[in-house]
Design an enzyme around this catalytic site. Sequence first.
Site, PDB file in Angstrom:
ATOM      1  N   CYS A 168       7.230 -14.086   3.389  1.00 40.28           N
ATOM      2  CA  CYS A 168       8.068 -14.036   4.587  1.00 40.28           C
ATOM      3  C   CYS A 168       9.447 -14.618   4.244  1.00 40.28           C
ATOM      4  CB  CYS A 168       7.415 -14.813   5.731  1.00 40.28           C
ATOM      5  SG  CYS A 168       7.280 -16.596   5.437  1.00 40.28           S
ATOM      6  N   GLY A 211       0.788  -1.228   0.000  1.00 44.72           N
ATOM      7  CA  GLY A 211       0.000   0.000   0.000  1.00 44.72           C
ATOM      8  C   GLY A 211       0.818   1.274   0.000  1.00 44.72           C
ATOM      9  N   CYS A 267       2.490 -12.447   4.018  1.00 44.20           N
ATOM     10  CA  CYS A 267       2.786 -13.620   3.199  1.00 44.20           C
ATOM     11  C   CYS A 267       1.518 -14.477   3.122  1.00 44.20           C
ATOM     12  CB  CYS A 267       3.916 -14.401   3.868  1.00 44.20           C
ATOM     13  SG  CYS A 267       4.420 -15.927   3.024  1.00 44.20           S
ATOM     14  N   ASP A 298       7.303   8.451  -5.323  1.00 48.82           N
ATOM     15  CA  ASP A 298       6.999   7.026  -5.380  1.00 48.82           C
ATOM     16  C   ASP A 298       8.156   6.295  -6.054  1.00 48.82           C
ATOM     17  OD1 ASP A 298       5.309   4.921  -4.744  1.00 48.82           O
ATOM     18  OD2 ASP A 298       4.139   5.067  -6.590  1.00 48.82           O
ATOM     19  N   GLU A 299       8.264   5.007  -5.803  1.00 50.28           N
ATOM     20  CA  GLU A 299       9.294   4.146  -6.413  1.00 50.28           C
ATOM     21  C   GLU A 299      10.703   4.662  -6.099  1.00 50.28           C
ATOM     22  OE1 GLU A 299       8.253   1.392  -7.462  1.00 50.28           O
ATOM     23  OE2 GLU A 299       6.146   1.799  -7.905  1.00 50.28           O
ATOM     24  N   CYS A 300      10.923   5.054  -4.856  1.00 55.17           N
ATOM     25  CA  CYS A 300      12.184   5.680  -4.453  1.00 55.17           C
ATOM     26  C   CYS A 300      13.380   4.741  -4.442  1.00 55.17           C
ATOM     27  CB  CYS A 300      12.027   6.337  -3.090  1.00 55.17           C
ATOM     28  SG  CYS A 300      11.052   7.829  -3.215  1.00 55.17           S
TER      29      CYS A 300
END
Length: 196
Positions: free
Chosen positions: A182, A14, A145, A87-89
């Site tokens: 996980c 998110g 997960c 975003d997408e840093c």
Amino acid sequence: MAQLYFYYSAMNAGKSTALLQSSYNYQERGMRTLVFTAEIDNRFGVGTVSSRIGLSSQAQLYNSGTSLLSIIAAEHQDTPIHCILLDECQFLTKEQVQELCQVVDELHLPVLCYGLRTDFLGELFPGSKYLLAWADKLVELKTICHCGRKANMVLRLDEQGRAVHNGEQVVIGGNESYVSVCRRHYKEAIKAACCS
């Protein structure tokens, strides 16, 4: 007091939704935001930040050669900005993260960065590495997960749905190419891929 924030996670936690909500919160109060996204990631359109739940916003593009400080300073001089959101840093360069520190320290603007912590091999992305080192605030966004545990790893999948354990660090893809898991299920999937 302005600060540099890094909101990080595995995929599908998110991050883009949180960015869009933060931008909306500023705008709702009559404040101007400046939103950026990586040019390399055009899965949902060019110059758009989109969430899986259907929210979207226009964004300025950046690539490895973009001077974020120059763009932000010019925009801020033209019409005051109250918050910068990226975003997408994970795709930022070391120099760009340094520039974002300057935006906070010299222009006194809060900068909110959202991105992946690690790649499909469990290695830090360059942008994430320097954000983890230099951000004033680190915030982990959590996802789960398939087993119900916290997902902190990302598997890259081939066309048959098997885990990939080598290759280029950056291959743009969505849910068909990547899955958050996980650590236990990550190790199991990589072991199975190496042994097949």
